[in-house]
Design a protein around this motif. Structure first.
Motif, mmCIF file in Angstrom:
data_model
loop_
_atom_site.group_PDB
_atom_site.id
_atom_site.type_symbol
_atom_site.label_atom_id
_atom_site.label_comp_id
_atom_site.label_asym_id
_atom_site.label_seq_id
_atom_site.Cartn_x
_atom_site.Cartn_y
_atom_site.Cartn_z
ATOM 1 N N PHE A 177 0.941 -1.192 -0.011
ATOM 2 C CA PHE A 177 -0.050 0.088 -0.039
ATOM 3 C C PHE A 177 0.848 1.160 -0.042
ATOM 4 O O PHE A 177 2.015 1.440 0.844
ATOM 5 N N ALA A 178 0.370 2.170 -0.761
ATOM 6 C CA ALA A 178 1.199 3.376 -0.798
ATOM 7 C C ALA A 178 0.957 4.237 0.436
ATOM 8 O O ALA A 178 -0.114 4.286 0.854
ATOM 9 N N ARG A 179 2.037 5.001 1.004
ATOM 10 C CA ARG A 179 1.946 5.929 1.991
ATOM 11 C C ARG A 179 2.550 7.186 1.361
ATOM 12 O O ARG A 179 3.321 7.472 0.438
ATOM 13 N N THR A 180 1.865 8.418 1.940
ATOM 14 C CA THR A 180 2.414 9.549 1.731
ATOM 15 C C THR A 180 3.048 10.240 2.959
ATOM 16 O O THR A 180 2.321 10.293 4.126
ATOM 17 N N VAL A 181 4.096 10.795 2.814
ATOM 18 C CA VAL A 181 4.650 11.557 3.875
ATOM 19 C C VAL A 181 5.180 13.074 3.568
ATOM 20 O O VAL A 181 5.295 13.126 2.346
ATOM 21 N N THR A 182 5.269 13.994 4.442
ATOM 22 C CA THR A 182 5.837 15.209 4.262
ATOM 23 C C THR A 182 7.159 15.162 4.951
ATOM 24 O O THR A 182 6.876 15.047 6.176
ATOM 25 N N SER A 183 8.208 15.796 4.461
ATOM 26 C CA SER A 183 9.425 15.546 5.112
ATOM 27 C C SER A 183 10.386 16.517 4.431
ATOM 28 O O SER A 183 10.147 16.920 3.475
ATOM 29 N N THR A 184 11.565 16.360 5.115
ATOM 30 C CA THR A 184 12.922 17.191 4.415
ATOM 31 C C THR A 184 13.854 16.138 3.974
ATOM 32 O O THR A 184 14.311 15.349 4.821
ATOM 33 N N ILE A 185 14.286 16.446 2.690
ATOM 34 C CA ILE A 185 15.455 15.461 2.222
ATOM 35 C C ILE A 185 16.676 15.882 3.149
ATOM 36 O O ILE A 185 17.073 17.034 2.990
ATOM 37 N N VAL A 186 17.362 14.895 3.560
ATOM 38 C CA VAL A 186 18.736 15.182 4.325
ATOM 39 C C VAL A 186 19.934 14.733 3.439
ATOM 40 O O VAL A 186 20.954 15.321 3.634
ATOM 41 N N SER A 187 19.631 13.969 2.509
ATOM 42 C CA SER A 187 20.774 13.379 1.582
ATOM 43 C C SER A 187 20.253 12.849 0.295
ATOM 44 O O SER A 187 19.022 12.381 0.246
ATOM 45 N N VAL A 188 20.981 12.958 -0.502
ATOM 46 C CA VAL A 188 20.583 12.816 -2.130
ATOM 47 C C VAL A 188 21.874 11.777 -2.540
ATOM 48 O O VAL A 188 22.882 12.162 -2.509
ATOM 49 N N ASP A 189 21.582 10.552 -3.046
ATOM 50 C CA ASP A 189 22.416 9.697 -3.416
ATOM 51 C C ASP A 189 22.193 9.410 -5.015
ATOM 52 O O ASP A 189 21.371 8.514 -5.406
ATOM 53 N N ALA A 190 23.160 10.386 -5.765
ATOM 54 C CA ALA A 190 22.916 10.283 -7.021
ATOM 55 C C ALA A 190 23.248 8.854 -7.671
ATOM 56 O O ALA A 190 22.437 8.521 -8.670
ATOM 57 N N LYS A 191 24.237 8.355 -7.342
ATOM 58 C CA LYS A 191 24.954 6.976 -7.954
ATOM 59 C C LYS A 191 23.648 5.951 -7.578
ATOM 60 O O LYS A 191 23.348 5.243 -8.343
ATOM 61 N N GLY A 192 22.929 5.877 -6.358
ATOM 62 C CA GLY A 192 22.024 4.882 -6.121
ATOM 63 C C GLY A 192 20.609 5.285 -6.414
ATOM 64 O O GLY A 192 19.739 4.301 -5.964
ATOM 65 N N ASP A 193 20.470 6.411 -6.947
ATOM 66 C CA ASP A 193 19.170 7.028 -7.270
ATOM 67 C C ASP A 193 18.172 6.936 -5.916
ATOM 68 O O ASP A 193 16.982 6.137 -6.005
ATOM 69 N N ALA A 194 18.392 7.329 -4.956
ATOM 70 C CA ALA A 194 17.864 7.268 -3.615
ATOM 71 C C ALA A 194 17.840 8.586 -2.765
ATOM 72 O O ALA A 194 19.131 9.389 -2.926
ATOM 73 N N ILE A 195 16.842 8.884 -1.924
ATOM 74 C CA ILE A 195 16.994 10.138 -1.297
ATOM 75 C C ILE A 195 16.706 9.456 0.229
ATOM 76 O O ILE A 195 16.238 8.443 0.540
#
Length: 84
Positions: free
Chosen positions: A21-39
């Motif tokens: 099931f999909a979840r929705t959150v409001t939050s702040t991005i603390v790091s971005v992993d460009a190599k792993g395509d993840a936040i």
């Protein structure tokens, strides 16, 4: 024995479908992993970005609304928008 197998299969199917099931959150991005395509969000959760959501468009410190689902222990973003 056959009833036990049917009941066990039904319980497992329910448990696995609940995890998707999909979840929705409001939050702040603390790091971005460009190599792993993840936040990683402020709560410590790491979310994977699918094709079509470019990691380069996101930056640490940005407040976002993220919709994601978790399957097999992996969280995959389906939507990410700037929070207002």
């Amino acid at each position: 024995m056959q009833k036990l197998v049917i009941v066990t299969a039904a319980v497992l199917a329910t448990a696995l479908s609940t995890a998707a099931f999909a979840r929705t959150v409001t939050s702040t991005i603390v790091s971005v992993d460009a190599k792993g395509d993840a936040i990683t969000l402020a709560d410590g959760k790491t979310l994977n970005l699918p094709e079509g959501i470019e990691v380069e468009t996101l930056k640490a410190g940005e407040k976002v609304v993220v919709t994601y689902s978790t399957t097999s222990g992996k969280s995959l973003v389906s939507s990410i928008q700037p929070a207002k």
